[in-house]
Design a protein around this motif. Structure first.
Motif, PDB file in Angstrom:
ATOM      1  N   GLU A   1       0.809  -1.221   0.000  1.00  0.00           N
ATOM      2  CA  GLU A   1       0.000   0.000   0.000  1.00  0.00           C
ATOM      3  C   GLU A   1       0.839   1.267   0.000  1.00  0.00           C
ATOM      4  O   GLU A   1       0.352   2.340  -0.373  1.00  0.00           O
ATOM      5  N   VAL A   2       2.084   1.175   0.440  1.00  0.00           N
ATOM      6  CA  VAL A   2       2.896   2.378   0.670  1.00  0.00           C
ATOM      7  C   VAL A   2       4.016   2.471  -0.365  1.00  0.00           C
ATOM      8  O   VAL A   2       4.831   1.570  -0.503  1.00  0.00           O
ATOM      9  N   ARG A   3       4.045   3.616  -1.080  1.00  0.00           N
ATOM     10  CA  ARG A   3       5.102   3.862  -2.054  1.00  0.00           C
ATOM     11  C   ARG A   3       5.984   5.048  -1.645  1.00  0.00           C
ATOM     12  O   ARG A   3       7.118   5.172  -2.100  1.00  0.00           O
ATOM     13  N   ASN A   4       5.417   5.930  -0.825  1.00  0.00           N
ATOM     14  CA  ASN A   4       6.157   7.094  -0.337  1.00  0.00           C
ATOM     15  C   ASN A   4       5.913   7.229   1.163  1.00  0.00           C
ATOM     16  O   ASN A   4       4.800   6.999   1.642  1.00  0.00           O
ATOM     17  N   LEU A   5       6.951   7.629   1.898  1.00  0.00           N
ATOM     18  CA  LEU A   5       6.826   7.805   3.339  1.00  0.00           C
ATOM     19  C   LEU A   5       7.259   9.210   3.709  1.00  0.00           C
ATOM     20  O   LEU A   5       8.387   9.625   3.392  1.00  0.00           O
ATOM     21  N   GLU A   6       6.364   9.956   4.366  1.00  0.00           N
ATOM     22  CA  GLU A   6       6.642  11.328   4.766  1.00  0.00           C
ATOM     23  C   GLU A   6       6.426  11.467   6.275  1.00  0.00           C
ATOM     24  O   GLU A   6       5.332  11.223   6.772  1.00  0.00           O
ATOM     25  N   LEU A   7       7.468  11.873   6.990  1.00  0.00           N
ATOM     26  CA  LEU A   7       7.405  12.037   8.430  1.00  0.00           C
ATOM     27  C   LEU A   7       7.650  13.497   8.779  1.00  0.00           C
ATOM     28  O   LEU A   7       8.627  14.097   8.327  1.00  0.00           O
TER      29      LEU A   7
ATOM     30  N   GLY B   1      -0.522   6.353  -2.532  1.00  0.00           N
ATOM     31  CA  GLY B   1       0.412   5.524  -1.790  1.00  0.00           C
ATOM     32  C   GLY B   1       1.376   6.289  -0.916  1.00  0.00           C
ATOM     33  O   GLY B   1       2.418   5.742  -0.525  1.00  0.00           O
ATOM     34  N   THR B   2       1.071   7.541  -0.573  1.00  0.00           N
ATOM     35  CA  THR B   2       1.920   8.319   0.315  1.00  0.00           C
ATOM     36  C   THR B   2       1.413   8.208   1.751  1.00  0.00           C
ATOM     37  O   THR B   2       0.308   8.642   2.056  1.00  0.00           O
TER      38      THR B   2
ATOM     39  N   ALA C   1      12.238  -2.378   2.809  1.00  0.00           N
ATOM     40  CA  ALA C   1      11.130  -1.655   2.191  1.00  0.00           C
ATOM     41  C   ALA C   1      11.612  -0.888   0.974  1.00  0.00           C
ATOM     42  O   ALA C   1      12.705  -0.322   0.975  1.00  0.00           O
ATOM     43  N   LYS C   2      10.799  -0.868  -0.070  1.00  0.00           N
ATOM     44  CA  LYS C   2      11.136  -0.172  -1.306  1.00  0.00           C
ATOM     45  C   LYS C   2      10.187   1.004  -1.488  1.00  0.00           C
ATOM     46  O   LYS C   2       8.969   0.824  -1.565  1.00  0.00           O
ATOM     47  N   LEU C   3      10.767   2.208  -1.563  1.00  0.00           N
ATOM     48  CA  LEU C   3       9.981   3.427  -1.655  1.00  0.00           C
ATOM     49  C   LEU C   3      10.421   4.260  -2.851  1.00  0.00           C
ATOM     50  O   LEU C   3      11.585   4.227  -3.253  1.00  0.00           O
ATOM     51  N   ASN C   4       9.469   5.024  -3.389  1.00  0.00           N
ATOM     52  CA  ASN C   4       9.835   6.021  -4.381  1.00  0.00           C
ATOM     53  C   ASN C   4      10.512   7.206  -3.710  1.00  0.00           C
ATOM     54  O   ASN C   4      11.463   7.780  -4.249  1.00  0.00           O
TER      55      ASN C   4
ATOM     56  N   HIS D   1      15.086   1.050   0.987  1.00  0.00           N
ATOM     57  CA  HIS D   1      15.561   1.358  -0.355  1.00  0.00           C
ATOM     58  C   HIS D   1      14.637   2.428  -0.939  1.00  0.00           C
ATOM     59  O   HIS D   1      13.456   2.176  -1.158  1.00  0.00           O
ATOM     60  N   SER D   2      15.192   3.608  -1.159  1.00  0.00           N
ATOM     61  CA  SER D   2      14.388   4.723  -1.641  1.00  0.00           C
ATOM     62  C   SER D   2      15.060   5.370  -2.844  1.00  0.00           C
ATOM     63  O   SER D   2      16.271   5.618  -2.832  1.00  0.00           O
ATOM     64  N   GLU D   3      14.271   5.649  -3.878  1.00  0.00           N
ATOM     65  CA  GLU D   3      14.831   6.277  -5.072  1.00  0.00           C
ATOM     66  C   GLU D   3      15.361   7.668  -4.777  1.00  0.00           C
ATOM     67  O   GLU D   3      16.352   8.109  -5.353  1.00  0.00           O
TER      68      GLU D   3
END
Length: 313
Positions: A109-115, A150-151, A181-184, A203-205
């Motif tokens: 469900e998650v492609r981007n993670l913002e904290l 997915g953010t 975890a693989k994130l954009n 792993h983040s682009e």
């Protein structure tokens, strides 16, 4: 600092030093070390073994900060349609809220993670899913949202400012992410708190880390562009990085240790009154440098009054 040459003064200083803990956890710790003294029946030996109460308190706080919050099943609440709790509810005697079950998302469900987190103690660990738990903060002061794109956005809306003359007790937040975890994209905004990862591989682009007066230690960050900006706090990052990245440091410090071949890198530095070191090559204030013609992997460093230390090996 109180004298700690006997059991009573040692335990008194220890209790004061862990006063940020919730009451039940503080009592648990104090009961343990009180019994420890009684079993040994040799105050000086125990004090020598345990070390300074302030140092022991740091270890206790670190231990409890990594323990997930729990609450009885009867207190669990389902997500509302927009991902926020419909009712705030009462604390029911607890001085923390657990987001266990309410805020939990699968890896797909998650492609981007913002904290975006203020003055809190934040620990990130690995698990099976993305989830958020907290202590010392109410549900309605935490915002957790998953967009249709997915953010996953996590922020504590309340800015914790201590009362004049009072003791500041920061909340503690536990964030779980899937291992590898693989994130954009990964975005971390940290105010005056602390952020630490434990046995995490992300792993983040592209990644952006912004720290004000806090401290962030991030190990296991792999992927592409990593931009870092630090005010008066500190950032320490370990992992890999490829492509173009940028470091901006005010009065604080930034350390980056990336795996790779330094010969595949180029970098520029712009310095006012600070100091920059790249692979042991130190660049002093009022100096601009370019180590070589720009390569595919390139780092721009802008340092005002702080320090930047980059190692690529």
């Amino acid at each position: 600092m109180a004298q700690t040459n006997n059991r009573e003064s040692y335990l008194k200083q220890l209790e004061w030093s862990i006063s940020a803990l919730p009451l039940d956890e503080k009592n648990e710790a104090m009961d343990y070390y009180t019994q420890y003294f009684e079993d040994a029946d040799d105050d000086q030996k125990v004090i020598s073994e345990l070390g300074a109460p302030e140092k022991l308190a740091e270890e206790i706080l670190q231990k409890f900060s990594c323990v997930p919050a729990t609450r009885p099943a009867s207190e669990s609440k389902e997500n509302s349609a927009d991902g926020n709790d419909a009712e705030n509810g009462e604390n029911k005697g607890h001085d923390y809220r657990s987001f266990d079950g309410s805020y939990s998302f699968s890896e797909s469900e998650v492609r981007n993670l913002e904290l975006s987190l203020g003055a809190a103690q934040i620990v990130m660990i690995s698990g099976d899913r993305y989830s958020v738990e907290a202590r010392g903060i109410n549900d309605y002061d935490m915002h957790v949202r998953l967009s249709p794109y997915g953010t996953l956005a996590i922020d504590n809306a309340k800015r914790f400012i201590p009362q004049f003359g009072g003791k500041f007790t920061p909340p503690r937040i536990l964030i779980t992410v899937p291992q590898n975890a693989k994130l954009n994209s990964l975005v971390i905004h940290l105010g005056a708190g602390s952020f630490t990862t434990k046995d995490v591989a992300i792993h983040s682009e592209k990644s952006f880390i912004d720290v004000g007066a806090g401290a962030a230690i991030i190990s296991g960050l792999y992927g592409g562009r990593v931009d870092m900006r630090c005010g008066a706090g500190s950032i320490e990052v370990r992992g890999t990085q490829k492509g173009y990245s940028r470091i901006e440091c005010g009065m604080g410090s930034i350390k980056a240790n990336w795996r790779g071949d330094s010969s595949e890198w180029s970098w520029n530095t712009k310095i006012a009154l600070g100091e920059v070191s790249v692979n042991g090559l130190k660049v002093s204030a009022l100096f601009q440098s370019n180590n070589a013609a720009r390569k595919e992997n390139h780092l721009d460093i802008n340092c005002s009054m702080g320090s930047v230390d980059v190692k690529i090996d």
